[in-house]
Design a protein around this motif. Structure first.
Motif, PDB file in Angstrom:
ATOM      1  N   LYS A 154     -40.461  15.472 -23.998  1.00 12.55           N
ATOM      2  CA  LYS A 154     -41.705  15.800 -24.674  1.00 12.55           C
ATOM      3  C   LYS A 154     -42.576  16.764 -23.871  1.00 12.55           C
ATOM      4  CE  LYS A 154     -42.194  11.544 -27.380  1.00 12.55           C
ATOM      5  NZ  LYS A 154     -43.054  10.368 -27.671  1.00 12.55           N
ATOM      6  N   LEU A 155     -42.285  16.921 -22.587  1.00 11.37           N
ATOM      7  CA  LEU A 155     -43.111  17.771 -21.733  1.00 11.37           C
ATOM      8  C   LEU A 155     -42.634  19.221 -21.710  1.00 11.37           C
ATOM      9  CD1 LEU A 155     -43.589  15.391 -18.655  1.00 11.37           C
ATOM     10  CD2 LEU A 155     -45.070  15.658 -20.656  1.00 11.37           C
ATOM     11  N   ARG A 156     -41.522  19.491 -22.329  1.00 13.28           N
ATOM     12  CA  ARG A 156     -40.948  20.837 -22.248  1.00 13.28           C
ATOM     13  C   ARG A 156     -41.845  21.895 -22.879  1.00 13.28           C
ATOM     14  NH1 ARG A 156     -34.876  18.821 -24.011  1.00 13.28           N
ATOM     15  NH2 ARG A 156     -34.470  17.613 -22.087  1.00 13.28           N
ATOM     16  N   ASP A 157     -42.595  21.502 -23.910  1.00 19.02           N
ATOM     17  CA  ASP A 157     -43.430  22.495 -24.588  1.00 19.02           C
ATOM     18  C   ASP A 157     -44.658  22.876 -23.770  1.00 19.02           C
ATOM     19  OD1 ASP A 157     -44.570  20.021 -24.901  1.00 19.02           O
ATOM     20  OD2 ASP A 157     -45.281  20.363 -26.942  1.00 19.02           O
ATOM     21  N   MET A 160     -42.716  20.427 -11.408  1.00 22.70           N
ATOM     22  CA  MET A 160     -42.993  19.131 -10.802  1.00 22.70           C
ATOM     23  C   MET A 160     -42.040  18.036 -11.280  1.00 22.70           C
ATOM     24  SD  MET A 160     -47.160  19.201 -11.013  1.00 22.70           S
ATOM     25  CE  MET A 160     -47.331  17.772  -9.968  1.00 22.70           C
ATOM     26  N   VAL A 161     -41.329  18.268 -12.373  1.00 28.22           N
ATOM     27  CA  VAL A 161     -40.386  17.278 -12.899  1.00 28.22           C
ATOM     28  C   VAL A 161     -39.119  17.994 -13.349  1.00 28.22           C
ATOM     29  CG1 VAL A 161     -42.160  15.653 -13.650  1.00 28.22           C
ATOM     30  CG2 VAL A 161     -41.409  17.448 -15.207  1.00 28.22           C
ATOM     31  N   ASP A 162     -38.072  17.248 -13.480  1.00 27.91           N
ATOM     32  CA  ASP A 162     -36.812  17.777 -13.975  1.00 27.91           C
ATOM     33  C   ASP A 162     -36.827  17.710 -15.497  1.00 27.91           C
ATOM     34  OD1 ASP A 162     -34.259  18.556 -14.512  1.00 27.91           O
ATOM     35  OD2 ASP A 162     -33.269  16.844 -13.538  1.00 27.91           O
ATOM     36  N   LEU A 163     -37.118  18.842 -16.116  1.00 30.44           N
ATOM     37  CA  LEU A 163     -37.260  18.860 -17.567  1.00 30.44           C
ATOM     38  C   LEU A 163     -35.929  18.712 -18.302  1.00 30.44           C
ATOM     39  CD1 LEU A 163     -39.976  21.634 -18.031  1.00 30.44           C
ATOM     40  CD2 LEU A 163     -40.256  19.162 -18.161  1.00 30.44           C
ATOM     41  N   SER A 164     -34.803  18.795 -17.573  1.00 33.12           N
ATOM     42  CA  SER A 164     -33.516  18.558 -18.221  1.00 33.12           C
ATOM     43  C   SER A 164     -33.274  17.073 -18.458  1.00 33.12           C
ATOM     44  CB  SER A 164     -32.383  19.115 -17.354  1.00 33.12           C
ATOM     45  OG  SER A 164     -32.326  18.434 -16.096  1.00 33.12           O
ATOM     46  N   CYS A 165     -34.089  16.245 -17.790  1.00 28.04           N
ATOM     47  CA  CYS A 165     -33.996  14.796 -17.958  1.00 28.04           C
ATOM     48  C   CYS A 165     -34.559  14.416 -19.326  1.00 28.04           C
ATOM     49  CB  CYS A 165     -34.748  14.089 -16.835  1.00 28.04           C
ATOM     50  SG  CYS A 165     -34.765  12.290 -16.982  1.00 28.04           S
ATOM     51  N   GLU A 166     -33.869  13.526 -20.024  1.00 30.76           N
ATOM     52  CA  GLU A 166     -34.291  13.136 -21.366  1.00 30.76           C
ATOM     53  C   GLU A 166     -35.678  12.507 -21.355  1.00 30.76           C
ATOM     54  OE1 GLU A 166     -32.731  10.343 -25.101  1.00 30.76           O
ATOM     55  OE2 GLU A 166     -31.503  10.610 -23.289  1.00 30.76           O
TER      56      GLU A 166
END
Length: 444
Positions: free
Chosen positions: A425-428, A415-421
């Motif tokens: 915090k949501l990567r985990d 739902m989001v671009d996790l490569s974005c800084e």
């Protein structure tokens, strides 16, 4: 301690008062030896207040699931003889089971009296179906006896913070003795203490009247327990911007108004205070005997969302601004260790584990006052309850338009671009299936 013993009329078998640092000599059963000589005169110029450590009689605390959360040594020896340590799992702390098991060597009368006491306490707060649900681990004979005792027990029509009744329990000589039982009700549970009738005086009642001190002492002694729970984390969106636009006194007024308004809503749905961090808050929802704790968390979030809209409109009129106040909320469910963090003046509940971390990340993901919950928490709801929750995911169709797909989930990472800084915090929790809670029927 010598003065405490003197004022409460406690003596050792040899006739001397219990000295500081000592406890009353253990006696078989629940009986406590009475005074053998007049108590010494107490200097009334000195203020003396009993503390939890000074209570030499059986005392313990249970939550409203009647799970044991604390007990003293006289209680363990007198009525919890089968308990060496407090079980780690909440299910194993069921007081009805513990009392029945520890009373296996005692008379049927003894077990019936203990059951009657606690069924009376439960009946004063819970419906019959909820009370009997707490007894599911008893055998058929014990269940039948408990149901009969429940029907025979009587409670006062109004809810009192302190119940006081008399019982007869076996003493050391094989005869029965009269005891006073005091049960003090707190939001965190019920504190129960047994006093031999001949030893009762106003000192203990004075101790119980200082409710804030009693509950702080009890919470400090509460051992960690592994328990299922739901966690709600709420954050005020754009708080930095709002703070910069308001005078300091008005910003604090706003934040205090929000938390003051939200407090009764949390209590309504049995939320337990975790902590406030500036403009954010954490609350825990534990299993309840007469309601669904997961539905409580969802319904609470829905009502918070409604109330923040009212506060937002009020401040828009007051300040003539266009700022919208949003509470972004995250919800998750799991089984975690519950304990307390303590300072000299306060006690704060704390939960260890991923449940609170995931709920916190979801509140950071939420925007514009949305409520996001994990698939795990929705799947724990009974079908009938889940049907009252409007939830789903907004997706883009082939036409490029957004469509809401009801009763569906999505992995957060899609739902989001996790490569974005911004979303670092949501990567985990990228693989965590989540959904947006649109509304909860009958929540308000």
């Amino acid at each position: 301690m010598t003065e405490v013993a003197a004022r409460m009329g406690i003596t050792q078998p040899g006739g001397g008062a219990v000295a500081a640092g000592e406890v009353a000599a253990p006696v078989e059963g629940l009986a406590v030896p009475g005074p053998e000589k007049p108590a010494p005169v107490v200097d009334n110029r000195r203020t003396l207040r009993l503390t939890l450590e000074d209570v030499p009689y059986p005392a313990y605390m249970v939550n409203y699931n009647f799970e044991l959360t604390w007990y003293n040594e006289p209680a363990r020896k007198g009525m919890l003889s089968g308990l060496d340590t407090l079980p780690a799992h909440s299910e194993a702390r069921n007081l009805f089971l513990l009392l029945y098991q520890s009373g296996s060597g005692e008379s049927s009368y003894f077990r019936s009296e203990l059951l009657r006491i606690h069924l009376t306490l439960a009946k004063s707060r819970l419906a019959k179906s909820s009370v009997l649900g707490l007894l599911h681990g008893l055998d058929r004979e014990a269940l039948a006896r408990a149901e009969r005792l429940y029907e025979e027990s009587t409670v006062t029509p109004e809810r009192k913070p302190l119940l006081d009744f008399s019982v007869e329990l076996p003493g050391s000589s094989g005869t029965t003795e009269n005891w006073r039982v005091f049960a003090s009700f707190f939001r965190e549970g019920i504190f129960v203490v047994y006093i031999p009738a001949q030893h009762y005086n106003a000192t203990l009642l004075d101790f119980l009247s200082h409710r804030d001190q009693v509950i702080r002492d009890l919470m400090r002694k509460r051992l960690p327990v592994l328990t299922p729970l739901a966690v709600l984390v709420a954050d005020l969106q754009n708080s930095v911007k709002i703070c910069s636009e308001l005078p300091p006194e008005e910003y604090f007024e706003l934040i205090n108004e929000i938390w003051t308004t939200m407090g009764p809503i949390f209590r309504k749905y049995y939320g337990t205070y975790g902590k406030h961090v500036g403009d954010g808050m954490v609350y825990y929802f534990f299993p309840q005997p007469d309601s669904d704790y997961i539905f409580n968390a969802l319904a609470c979030a829905q009502e918070l969302k409604s109330e923040i809209r009212k506060i937002s409109k009020k401040w828009q009129l007051r300040k003539n601004w266009l700022n919208e106040l949003y509470l972004n909320m995250g919800l998750h469910e799991g089984q975690e260790w519950l304990g307390t963090f303590q300072t000299a003046t306060s006690v704060e509940f704390a939960v260890l584990g991923d449940t609170i971390n995931h709920a916190s990340r979801l509140s950071e993901f939420a925007r514009f006052g949305t409520i996001w919950a994990t698939k795990n928490i929705l799947s724990k709801l009974a079908h009938q309850k889940r049907a009252t929750v409007d939830f789903g995911i907004t997706r883009k169709g082939e036409d490029g338009q957004e469509h809401f797909v009801a009763s569906s989930y999505s992995q957060l990472g899609s739902m989001v671009d996790l490569s974005c800084e911004r979303y670092e915090k949501l990567r985990d929790i990228a693989m965590l299936p989540i959904t947006e809670i649109r509304s909860v029927k009958n929540a308000i």
